[in-house]
Write a protein that holds these residues in place. Structure first.
Motif, PDB file in Angstrom:
ATOM      1  N   ASN A  91      -3.082   0.314  -3.877  1.00  0.00           N
ATOM      2  CA  ASN A  91      -2.622  -1.038  -3.577  1.00  0.00           C
ATOM      3  C   ASN A  91      -1.958  -1.578  -4.843  1.00  0.00           C
ATOM      4  O   ASN A  91      -2.625  -1.795  -5.858  1.00  0.00           O
ATOM      5  N   ARG A 105       0.565   5.414   0.162  1.00  0.00           N
ATOM      6  CA  ARG A 105      -0.460   6.286   0.707  1.00  0.00           C
ATOM      7  C   ARG A 105       0.037   7.724   0.812  1.00  0.00           C
ATOM      8  O   ARG A 105       1.188   7.959   1.165  1.00  0.00           O
ATOM      9  N   ASP A 120      -5.408  11.152   1.978  1.00  0.00           N
ATOM     10  CA  ASP A 120      -6.499  10.175   1.846  1.00  0.00           C
ATOM     11  C   ASP A 120      -6.443   9.423   0.509  1.00  0.00           C
ATOM     12  O   ASP A 120      -7.390   8.752   0.123  1.00  0.00           O
ATOM     13  N   GLU A 180      -4.933   6.394  -1.630  1.00  0.00           N
ATOM     14  CA  GLU A 180      -4.320   5.095  -1.356  1.00  0.00           C
ATOM     15  C   GLU A 180      -4.202   4.267  -2.617  1.00  0.00           C
ATOM     16  O   GLU A 180      -5.143   4.191  -3.407  1.00  0.00           O
ATOM     17  N   VAL A 231      -6.952   1.938  -6.667  1.00  0.00           N
ATOM     18  CA  VAL A 231      -6.680   3.263  -6.114  1.00  0.00           C
ATOM     19  C   VAL A 231      -7.969   3.817  -5.529  1.00  0.00           C
ATOM     20  O   VAL A 231      -9.040   3.695  -6.129  1.00  0.00           O
ATOM     21  N   THR A 232      -7.858   4.397  -4.320  1.00  0.00           N
ATOM     22  CA  THR A 232      -9.022   5.072  -3.743  1.00  0.00           C
ATOM     23  C   THR A 232      -8.595   6.444  -3.245  1.00  0.00           C
ATOM     24  O   THR A 232      -7.433   6.655  -2.888  1.00  0.00           O
ATOM     25  N   ARG A 233      -9.533   7.376  -3.270  1.00  0.00           N
ATOM     26  CA  ARG A 233      -9.291   8.642  -2.569  1.00  0.00           C
ATOM     27  C   ARG A 233     -10.509   8.916  -1.696  1.00  0.00           C
ATOM     28  O   ARG A 233     -11.642   8.848  -2.176  1.00  0.00           O
ATOM     29  N   THR A 253       0.821  -1.206   0.000  1.00  0.00           N
ATOM     30  CA  THR A 253       0.000   0.000   0.000  1.00  0.00           C
ATOM     31  C   THR A 253       0.855   1.256   0.000  1.00  0.00           C
ATOM     32  O   THR A 253       1.727   1.430   0.846  1.00  0.00           O
TER      33      THR A 253
END
Ligand code: CA
Length: 224
Positions: A134, A127, A130, A132, A140-142, A125
């Motif tokens: 993987n 980062r 906020d 991220e 990908v997330t925000r 991960t």
């Protein structure tokens, strides 16, 4: 992340290259030891896949010439089935890991991820604030929201995350995200930065991609 494959069997090289490119890596191929050593010396790679039985210069010689200058480049050696002494010699000569031929692509890909991780002392991960990523599941997330990225956008963001809070020049980006056939007069970096901005910054705050005028870019959560 940019990877050099040194492998004289064209089919094997093409198989690895295609698979890695489909995962978003920039990939260069050298078909003999001399060419491979030259490319490793003249370009900036994040990892190398090295066959041992090579024309012009054996793999172990290539490895020694690289280790004489660069102790940190992750090198995965490919060895013929059952050649235990090759593995031992390879690891003793500074290889980071080895894989026995024939191998499944999924295993090669997993080992490359481990090598890239080992290099940077990190987990799967990445980062920043906020945001991220993987690198194993390639998600990908925000702020918890999933963000769909195209292959090169993902690679570009991975490079920016690995260099978070540092200025990266266009040249550095090109050298680590695109391969040797990259057309350096095009504005492809800026185009990809813009599309990435639209996806990770436009609907979120604060903006993470900062332009460093005349130099390049910086991924940071600190105001510029
Ligand atoms: Ca070979």
């Amino acid at each position: 992340m940019r990877i050099l494959i040194i492998e004289d069997e064209q089919k094997v090289a093409a198989f690895i290259q295609k698979g890695l490119e489909q995962e978003g890596y920039a990939v260069d191929v050298a078909y003999d030891g001399e060419e491979g050593a030259y490319q490793a010396e003249n370009f900036d790679y994040d990892a190398m896949i090295l066959d041992l039985m090579l024309p012009k210069m054996p793999g172990l010689e290539v490895l020694k010439s690289i280790r004489a200058r660069d102790l940190s480049l992750p090198v995965l050696i490919l060895t013929a089935k059952g050649a235990v002494e090759d593995k031992v010699t390879g690891l003793d000569s500074g290889a980071s890991d080895y894989l026995v031929k024939p191998f499944a692509f999924a295993e090669l890909s997993a080992r490359i991820r481990v090598l890239l991780r080992r290099g940077a002392q990190e987990s799967t991960t990445l980062r920043l604030a906020d945001l991220e990523m993987n690198t194993a599941t390639r998600t990908v997330t925000r702020a918890g929201r999933k963000i769909d990225l195209k292959l090169k956008e993902f690679s570009l963001l991975e490079f920016l995350l690995r260099n978070a809070r540092r200025t990266v020049t266009r040249t550095m980006i090109i050298e680590h995200v695109w391969d040797i056939h990259f057309d350096s007069v095009s504005n492809v970096v800026d185009v990809h930065i813009n599309s990435l901005r639209n996806k990770i910054d436009r609907e979120f705050s604060p903006p993470l991609i900062h332009t460093i005028r005349g130099v390049g870019y910086m991924l940071t959560d600190e105001p510029s």
